[in-house]
Scaffold this active site. Structure first.
Site, short mmCIF file in Angstrom:
data_model
loop_
_atom_site.label_atom_id
_atom_site.label_comp_id
_atom_site.label_asym_id
_atom_site.label_seq_id
_atom_site.Cartn_x
_atom_site.Cartn_y
_atom_site.Cartn_z
CD GLU A 153 -0.88 -4.99 5.65
OE1 GLU A 153 -0.72 -6.03 4.34
OE2 GLU A 153 -1.18 -3.97 5.84
CB CYS A 200 -1.22 0.24 1.60
SG CYS A 200 -2.26 0.75 0.89
CG HIS A 247 -3.25 -3.21 3.37
ND1 HIS A 247 -2.44 -3.41 3.97
CD2 HIS A 247 -4.45 -2.74 2.46
CE1 HIS A 247 -2.55 -1.74 3.56
NE2 HIS A 247 -3.82 -1.85 2.86
#
Lengths: 277, 773
Positions: free
Chosen positions: A243, A111, A241
């Protein structure tokens, strides 16, 4: 361990620098992602690498085996997203970061981290690391911040070290949350050259893996590109994302269909495998 | 100017003025209060005069300003406290661990969560973007100063009609402009600091035109051993001011919040709106939590309303101390501020830390690494007085108990008797199908996706249930958001908002109770056991007896409900003077509830899951049409406001949670605005699946009453076919079978509804996108 001249590491030996400044705000979950696959990550403020700040907190980039630029709004992103973090990193650490990349140590930018890698000239770097940015992540076509689930097809033909465990053509769900994610370049042959070099890593698709427009592509990115790597494959930048997709219970539709684990883990596992085959 | 003769310069540079309050006539006292922006009444000014007579001297401007801040409604709750004491403060619970700037409740043996909801109404009515952004900034600080990491933001908002272009009262801004600005402010601040905005609500009514309500809530998580005090450890400590610089923005914010908005508020009070800077806040949060974790501080408090003038005295007095403040050491944004401006400025992104002398260097080291300013500005002393020094000059010395004690009033109030069915006017309704589409597309019900997608609800990667549920990018409304705050445990925190201002305006007591009922229903709908509440009580001018009567009755209702359900309210906020040129804003007792989820893997969402599963209605539907969306939309008036049966609610909640823990429930939705018909439609929309429903069996009400009554205490539940017998045995008479999930449309036999799914989706999905663009 040494094998064929390449350093083999056990996962816990892999020290990951999760780099942050003010406004970086995805460092904790990025740290958690690397920890979840057995690495030894550390959240490090840029000031700790440049020696600005308390002496006891001093760190050196060359001591790490991998580098992550997490998401967020570094320095507020009041100018072009990622530009301030990149400028600060470059002026104080330009050579160290370049050496890190040339040594083919893994670098991931997620990002805002992707925006920073582009601003640093480390991506797309089709003609090598560039002193000035050769691409940009521009304001979404909607003109708005878009927080929504996004589905990505792994397009890498094998060069990118972060997707080896995903399987070519497989679709994964990593959520997106950004206002500036539309990949653009002044070079008209930009997409073709990325393709030729096997630098296109992820494309936005519908949940069943087909090309689709908005909202599946939340920003209007050229050729639906969500993530790219450098020609060597050790630097990955992506807007969505991974994560945020570590376990099955953060998926947007987990009460309807159940997966064993989050799709994002495979990205971090792939990196570990590249260092400890 | 008539006051000139009473003013003498005590200090030239910077300017400090001594005010001869003893020589002032009553008119001059009131003029003083007005001219200096103190917002104090004549009686209050006389009390001040008496204090300084006993001290044997005249006050300085900075002393008078300090009193104006401390005695404002916003700071000392002078009109509301007596009622809150009676109904709310006494609710106790062993899980309450702290009642500070935010409440703190036990989460498990090692961790606690912090919660708080507050208002930023008046600033947002003047400057929606900045007002809302700094509202977020303020609520984050309240949670951080308990030592807690903020993990979720919740934003209930009330505006005038966004779909109307009727002429506005003078000075009022268009609700569309306000909504756009407020949502942008929340987005840009919340997203930047990296705290997910996971829940909220929107209310639209003409009675919010000219006085929008912007309530901001926050949840945090903290190790129980690291819960921080909001006061100093004792005398002989130092206070460190950290974060942003102090400027002229945000002067008189609390006094502005404690008067009615008027036509000229924009010009007069723009300066009271603070400027937000999330990128100072973000590292400030990190640094404050780090020094707390390292055990370097004895206390921490945020600079909110009243700025330094409130924080220094309160931190010292709560530990039975006083303080000596060196005001000239405060880092400033610009030169030339008068000392009183520095003292009362509400500039954002500032925190005060208390510590002992030996830990100062270690603290400053942490702040250096984070590039955040930190400055020692005061020391604490044994005597309960605050002294302010400018260099060697003493410009302020006051007794802290007098200063922060503030007045407390028992103002006259008038209780309105609810009219019930006596004043009821039944509206002429079109066919039920048409009504259903009308209700679904009313902005109060329609999808809020336009706003929700602009908020990052996933950052921190701990969001298990979001505000929208169902298939990706094809969703229905969720009831409560669920977070998993610890990554080595499946225990979760759920949060939801409940409030019905229309019920409250017709029957404040039932309105207050209904807010609690709805909050609990929302939490239970996802599988969470309600655990605590925090409230933001938005009411009109308490000097008007009818407004104060509404306040008292609503507080009585919510207090009784919370006490019965054993739900403590460890923090809260009161916002009075919500009036506009058109009259009082709707009385709005906003509740934010928090529930504990034993195992987030068992959470339930509202979208229908599987064709063929049975659908049940839990709870009784009565003819209670007062305040309903149906009546508001189609011209009904009066009517019985939905009652609350606390005992039945408690039983049903226990049974529902048991059913969910055993995996019986596949989907569940709270039944509120628009009644059964709207709730069923929303479950179909989220599940991309129709349903076939029978009304017979639910009772013998008229179909339109059965479909659209908003009786409390109800859920609609899809039951797994494997568990249906167990479900029936468990729920007994509380649950009534009404039909099955599946098919391409929502059919309600006996209600005259057979509506294709895509028509429902369109009616619900499109309106706000179309209005807001």
């Amino acid at each position: 361990m040494e094998n064929n001249g390449v350093k083999r590491m056990r996962p816990e030996e892999i020290k990951v620098c999760v780099l942050r400044i003010e406004g970086t705000n995805c460092e904790e979950e990025t740290h958690r992602a690397f920890a979840a696959v057995g690495c030894s990550p550390e959240m490090v403020h840029l000031n700790q690498l440049t020696g600005h700040g308390a002496a006891s907190a001093r760190r050196s980039l060359e001591d790490y085996d991998a580098l992550a630029f997490p998401g967020g709004f570094s320095a507020g992103d009041y100018v072009r997203a990622g530009a301030i973090f990149a400028a600060r990193a470059k002026s104080a650490l330009g050579k160290e970061i370049k050496d890190f990349v040339v040594a083919e140590k893994p670098v991931i930018g997620i990002c805002n981290g992707f925006q920073i890698l582009v601003e640093l000239g480390l991506l797309p770097a089709t003609d090598g690391i560039s002193d000035v940015p050769t691409a940009a992540l521009f304001t979404n076509d909607s003109g708005r911040f878009e927080c929504r689930p996004t589905y990505l097809r792994n397009e890498s033909r094998g060069k990118c070290i972060f997707t080896k465990k995903i399987g070519r053509g497989r679709t994964v769900m990593f959520p997106s949350a950004h206002a500036e994610g539309k990949l653009m370049s002044a070079d008209r042959r930009f997409v073709d050259r990325l393709e030729d070099n096997d630098q296109v890593v992820f494309r936005y698709v519908s949940p069943d893996g087909r090309s689709a427009g908005y909202p599946w592509n939340p920003n209007g990115s050229a050729s639906d590109i969500a993530g790219i790597c450098n020609p060597a494959g050790n630097v990955l930048g992506l807007m969505p994302h991974p994560e945020r997709a570590l376990d099955a219970y953060t998926a947007p539709d987990w009460t309807r269909r159940h997966k064993k684990e989050g799709d994002g883990l495979a990205v971090f596992r792939s990196m570990v495998e590249s260092l400890s085959p | 100017m008539a006051l000139d003769s009473l003013m003498t310069r005590k200090l030239q540079d910077p300017p400090v003025v001594e005010v001869d309050i003893h020589a002032a006539s009553d008119e001059q006292l009131m003029e003083m209060s007005r001219e200096m922006g103190l917002s104090l009444s004549l009686d209050e000014m006389k009390t001040v005069r008496e204090y300084f007579a006993n001290e044997g001297r005249s006050p300085t401007d900075i002393e008078l300003q300090s009193i104006g801040q401390a005695w404002s409604e916003h700071c000392c709750y002078k009109s509301s406290r007596v009622h809150l004491k009676e109904f709310v403060f006494a609710i106790d619970h062993p899980d309450v661990l702290a009642r500070g700037d935010a409440g703190v409740m036990a989460f498990n043996d090692d961790y606690a969560y912090a919660l708080r909801l507050e208002s930023h109404n008046h600033p947002s009515a003047i400057e929606p973007y900045g007002g809302a952004a700094t509202g977020i900034g303020g609520i984050l600080r309240d949670v951080v100063c308990m030592g807690a990491q903020p993990i979720a933001l919740v934003d209930p908002l009330c505006f005038g009609p966004i779909d109307s272009d009727a002429p506005l009262p003078p000075g009022a801004k268009h609700p569309r402009y306000l909504m756009d600005g407020v949502v942008s402010g929340i987005r840009d601040y919340g997203n930047r600091v990296g705290v997910p905005t996971v829940s909220g609500a929107f209310f639209f009514d003409d009675r919010y035109t000219g006085n929008c309500l912007v309530n901001v809530g926050c949840l945090g998580i903290v190790k129980r051993s690291e819960i921080c005090n909001n006061f100093v450890g004792g005398a002989g400590e130092v206070l460190i001011l950290c974060g942003g610089r102090t400027g002229r923005d945000g002067i008189h914010g609390v006094t502005f919040a404690s008067v009615e908005l008027k036509e000229t508020s924009e010009e007069e009070s723009r300066g009271s709106v603070q400027l937000g800077d999330p990128i100072t806040k973000e590292p400030l949060i990190h640094a404050c939590l780090e020094v707390n974790r390292l055990g370097l501080i004895t206390g921490m408090k945020d600079l909110g309303g009243g700025g330094l003038s409130c924080v220094v005295g309160e931190m010292a007095l709560d530990a039975d101390c006083g303080a000596v403040m060196h005001l000239d050491r405060v880092p400033l944004k610009e030169e030339g501020l008068a000392p009183w401006e520095i003292w009362v400025s509400e500039s954002q992104e500032r925190m005060m830390l208390a510590t002992t002398e030996d830990k100062v260097e270690a603290i400053l080291d942490v702040f250096r690494t984070w590039d955040v300013l930190a400055t020692v500005v005061a020391t604490t002393v044994a005597e309960k007085r605050t002294t302010i020094m400018w260099g060697d000059e003493k410009i302020f010395e006051m007794d802290l108990q007098f200063l922060t004690g503030g007045p407390e009033y028992c103002r006259p109030y008038e209780i309105m008797m609810p009219q019930g069915e006596a004043g009821e006017v039944v509206p002429n309704l079109p066919a039920n199908e048409k009504v259903l589409l009308g209700l679904l597309s009313d902005p109060n019900v329609a999808s809020k996706e336009w706003a929700i997608r602009q908020y990052d609800h996933d950052v921190r990667a701990a969001t298990v249930l979001r505000p929208l549920v169902g298939e990706s990018n094809d969703t229905g409304p969720g009831d409560a958001a669920v977070l998993r705050p610890l990554h080595d445990s499946w225990r979760g925190l759920a949060t939801a908002v409940g409030c019905n201002p229309w019920f409250t305006s017709l029957d404040p007591y039932r309105g207050g109770m209904s807010a609690v009922d709805e909050t609990c229903r929302n939490l239970v709908a996802v599988g969470a056991r309600p655990h605590s509440l925090t409230d933001c009580l938005n009411f009109g001018n308490p000097e008007k007896p009818d407004r104060l009567g509404q306040f008292r009755e609503a507080v009585r209702g919510l207090g009784e409900a919370a006490a019965f359900l054993e739900l403590p309210i460890p923090s809260g906020n009161v916002s009075l003077y919500n009036e506009s040129p058109k009259g009082g804003a709707l009385p709005t007792p906003m509740i934010m509830g928090v529930g504990i989820v034993e195992d987030v893997r068992k959470c339930v969402t509202s979208d229908l899951k599987e064709a063929g599963n049975s659908i049940y209605v839990v709870g009784k539907t009565l003819r209670e049409m007062g305040g309903s969306l149906l009546y508001r939309l189609y011209g009904g008036e009066g009517g019985e406001v939905p009652s609350v049966d606390l005992e039945a609610l408690k039983d049903k909640m226990d049974l529902m949670l048991k059913a969910m823990s055993k995996g019986m429930v596949k989907s569940c939705h709270d039944c509120s605005d628009g009644g059964l018909a709207v709730a069923l439609a929303e479950m179909c929309i989220g599940g991309s699946m129709g349903a076939s429903i029978q009304l017979k069996g639910l009772g013998d009400l008229e179909p339109s009453d059965m479909l659209f009554s908003e009786s409390n205490g109800r859920w609609i539940v899809e039951v797994s076919s494997d568990h249906e017998e167990d479900w029936i045995a468990l729920m007994g008479a509380h649950a009534q079978w009404v039909g099955v999930a599946g098919g391409p449309s929502l059919m309600i036999h006996g209600g005259g509804i057979d509506m294709a799914l895509d028509k429902l989706k369109k009616a619900w999905n499109e309106p706000i996108w179309k209005i807001m663009g």
